[in-house]
Design an enzyme around this catalytic site. Structure first.
Site, PDB file in Angstrom:
ATOM      1  N   SER A  36      61.485  91.902  53.704  1.00 23.07           N
ATOM      2  CA  SER A  36      61.334  90.440  53.677  1.00 23.07           C
ATOM      3  C   SER A  36      62.065  89.731  54.829  1.00 23.07           C
ATOM      4  O   SER A  36      62.567  88.619  54.644  1.00 23.07           O
ATOM      5  CB  SER A  36      61.776  89.884  52.320  1.00 23.07           C
ATOM      6  OG  SER A  36      60.927  90.370  51.291  1.00 23.07           O
ATOM      7  N   GLU A  57      57.147 103.429  50.656  1.00 21.60           N
ATOM      8  CA  GLU A  57      55.758 103.451  50.166  1.00 21.60           C
ATOM      9  C   GLU A  57      55.157 104.853  50.290  1.00 21.60           C
ATOM     10  O   GLU A  57      54.393 105.288  49.434  1.00 21.60           O
ATOM     11  CB  GLU A  57      54.923 102.403  50.927  1.00 21.60           C
ATOM     12  CG  GLU A  57      55.309 100.998  50.487  1.00 21.60           C
ATOM     13  CD  GLU A  57      55.080  99.925  51.529  1.00 21.60           C
ATOM     14  OE1 GLU A  57      54.389 100.163  52.524  1.00 21.60           O
ATOM     15  OE2 GLU A  57      55.618  98.818  51.323  1.00 21.60           O
ATOM     16  N   GLU A  84      65.979  99.912  54.048  1.00 19.35           N
ATOM     17  CA  GLU A  84      64.997  99.045  53.410  1.00 19.35           C
ATOM     18  C   GLU A  84      65.142  99.142  51.891  1.00 19.35           C
ATOM     19  O   GLU A  84      64.603 100.082  51.271  1.00 19.35           O
ATOM     20  CB  GLU A  84      63.576  99.465  53.803  1.00 19.35           C
ATOM     21  CG  GLU A  84      63.297  99.366  55.283  1.00 19.35           C
ATOM     22  CD  GLU A  84      61.805  99.187  55.563  1.00 19.35           C
ATOM     23  OE1 GLU A  84      61.459  98.198  56.197  1.00 19.35           O
ATOM     24  OE2 GLU A  84      61.002 100.020  55.114  1.00 19.35           O
ATOM     25  N   LYS A 122      51.586  98.620  58.267  1.00 16.51           N
ATOM     26  CA  LYS A 122      51.117  99.282  57.042  1.00 16.51           C
ATOM     27  C   LYS A 122      49.592  99.456  57.121  1.00 16.51           C
ATOM     28  O   LYS A 122      49.076  99.716  58.200  1.00 16.51           O
ATOM     29  CB  LYS A 122      51.583  98.500  55.815  1.00 16.51           C
ATOM     30  CG  LYS A 122      53.103  98.238  55.860  1.00 16.51           C
ATOM     31  CD  LYS A 122      53.679  97.684  54.602  1.00 16.51           C
ATOM     32  CE  LYS A 122      55.185  97.480  54.766  1.00 16.51           C
ATOM     33  NZ  LYS A 122      55.840  97.033  53.540  1.00 16.51           N
ATOM     34  N   GLY A 144      58.344  93.244  50.684  1.00 14.95           N
ATOM     35  CA  GLY A 144      57.164  92.470  50.291  1.00 14.95           C
ATOM     36  C   GLY A 144      57.387  91.523  49.127  1.00 14.95           C
ATOM     37  O   GLY A 144      56.433  91.012  48.551  1.00 14.95           O
ATOM     38  N   HIS A 159      59.214 106.136  54.783  1.00 12.78           N
ATOM     39  CA  HIS A 159      59.086 104.788  54.220  1.00 12.78           C
ATOM     40  C   HIS A 159      58.933 104.907  52.698  1.00 12.78           C
ATOM     41  O   HIS A 159      58.273 105.826  52.208  1.00 12.78           O
ATOM     42  CB  HIS A 159      57.875 104.072  54.827  1.00 12.78           C
ATOM     43  CG  HIS A 159      57.846 102.617  54.498  1.00 12.78           C
ATOM     44  ND1 HIS A 159      57.464 102.149  53.269  1.00 12.78           N
ATOM     45  CD2 HIS A 159      58.202 101.532  55.225  1.00 12.78           C
ATOM     46  CE1 HIS A 159      57.574 100.820  53.261  1.00 12.78           C
ATOM     47  NE2 HIS A 159      58.025 100.428  54.431  1.00 12.78           N
ATOM     48  N   GLY A 161      57.635  94.043  57.977  1.00  7.77           N
ATOM     49  CA  GLY A 161      56.285  94.299  57.476  1.00  7.77           C
ATOM     50  C   GLY A 161      55.390  93.098  57.689  1.00  7.77           C
ATOM     51  O   GLY A 161      54.889  92.854  58.786  1.00  7.77           O
ATOM     52  N   GLY A 162      55.213  92.312  56.651  1.00 13.73           N
ATOM     53  CA  GLY A 162      54.253  91.208  56.667  1.00 13.73           C
ATOM     54  C   GLY A 162      54.388  90.279  57.868  1.00 13.73           C
ATOM     55  O   GLY A 162      53.380  89.863  58.462  1.00 13.73           O
ATOM     56  N   ASN A 221      55.936  97.031  61.213  1.00  9.26           N
ATOM     57  CA  ASN A 221      55.159  98.020  60.483  1.00  9.26           C
ATOM     58  C   ASN A 221      53.944  97.308  59.890  1.00  9.26           C
ATOM     59  O   ASN A 221      54.084  96.534  58.956  1.00  9.26           O
ATOM     60  CB  ASN A 221      56.040  98.620  59.370  1.00  9.26           C
ATOM     61  CG  ASN A 221      55.284  99.565  58.462  1.00  9.26           C
ATOM     62  OD1 ASN A 221      54.141  99.929  58.736  1.00  9.26           O
ATOM     63  ND2 ASN A 221      55.928  99.971  57.383  1.00  9.26           N
TER      64      ASN A 221
HETATM   65  P1  13P Z   1      58.111  93.254  54.417  1.00 15.82           P
HETATM   66  O1  13P Z   1      58.744  92.739  55.698  1.00 15.82           O
HETATM   67  O2  13P Z   1      56.690  92.831  54.260  1.00 15.82           O
HETATM   68  O3  13P Z   1      58.981  92.978  53.236  1.00 15.82           O
HETATM   69  O4  13P Z   1      58.035  94.860  54.564  1.00 15.82           O
HETATM   70  C1  13P Z   1      59.163  95.553  54.966  1.00 15.82           C
HETATM   71  C2  13P Z   1      58.774  96.945  55.253  1.00 15.82           C
HETATM   72  O5  13P Z   1      58.445  97.710  54.361  1.00 15.82           O
HETATM   73  C3  13P Z   1      58.771  97.389  56.653  1.00 15.82           C
HETATM   74  O6  13P Z   1      58.629  98.755  56.760  1.00 15.82           O
END
Ligand code: 13P
Length: 247
Positions: A207, A94, A162, A10, A168, A92, A228-229, A8
């Site tokens: 993470s 967020e 999640e 983002k 993050g 999600h 994510g990252g 993802n």
């Molecule tokens: P991170 O892997 O950056 O923690 O993000 C997870 C996430 O929200 C994937 O949708």
């Protein structure tokens, strides 16, 4: 079932970032798991063009519940499909936080995604306060019950667990905590969609990085990750793909 490494992006990435996609495809021509990247909507077409003929699928990060109409700034599931997406992330945390997405709205969006021919990745997860209060399973169970669209099957639905506090932050639940939630989700899902639950991919997200991927993927009922990252760089995401392929 084939496991799924999903990234993802983002609100990250411009055309220049597609070089990472080319590097990922070149390094993993035939991975032992499915590979999916969900870039910002502006990049779906261009990424899908690069993924043609490669073992990479492309997804969106949200869609509207309606098929079309006066909804400025929104995208329908059919538009994502038309742009080259096969999947869409829904619910999600967020989006739930920034755009007021209730589980009922997630269910409507997931229904629209399935109707358009997309695979819905439905995200669930507790906040830190909910975990501290001992409410994790109650919260996740309620989200699952309210978010699932009618007619979901193992082929059209993916669930991503999640924990909000793990996104993050570099913090992850213990392996026992992940196992507890995933086995709970599998059982709860079988009450909702019966035999299809056994083959439905349950992803862990929050993470995930190359250094912790293997131990998470070794857990029962973890069928992949939503990253994510660490999905932004081909080297990091590729290492996660390799860990999942080996699991
Ligand atoms: P991170 O892997 O950056 O923690 O993000 C997870 C996430 O929200 C994937 O949708």
């Amino acid at each position: 079932m084939k496991k799924l490494a999903a990234g993802n992006w983002k609100m990250n990435g411009s055309t220049a970032a597609l070089a990472e996609v080319e590097a990922l495809i070149a390094a993993h021509p035939a991975p032992g798991c499915e590979m999916l990247l969900c870039p910002p909507a502006t990049l779906i077409s261009a990424m899908a063009a690069r993924a043609t003929g490669a073992a990479l699928k492309v997804g969106g990060q949200d869609c509207h519940a309606k098929a079309s109409g006066a909804h400025t700034g929104d995208l329908s599931a059919a538009m994502l499909l038309d742009a080259g997406a096969s999947h869409v992330i829904l619910g999600h945390s967020e989006r739930r936080a920034d755009h007021g997405g209730s589980s009922e709205l997630v269910r409507a969006k997931a229904g629209a995604a399935l109707a358009a021919g997309l695979i819905a990745i439905v995200c669930l997860g507790e906040t830190e306060a909910e975990r501290d209060a001992g409410a994790t399973l109650a919260v996740i169970g309620a989200q699952l019950d309210a978010s699932l669209p009618a007619g979901a099957t193992a082929a059209t639905l993916v669930i991503a667990y999640e924990p909000v506090w793990a996104i993050g932050t570099g913090r992850t639940p213990t392996l026992d905590q992940i196992t507890e939630v995933h086995s709970f989700l599998r059982a709860r899902l079988s009450g909702l969609i019966g035999a299809e639950a056994a083959g439905t991919r349950l992803l862990y997200g929050g993470s995930v990085k190359p250094s912790n991927a293997a131990e998470i993927f070794a857990l029962a009922d973890v069928d992949g990750a939503l990253v994510g990252g660490a999905s932004l760089k081909a080297a990091d995401f590729g290492a996660i793909v390799a860990a999942l392929s080996a699991a």
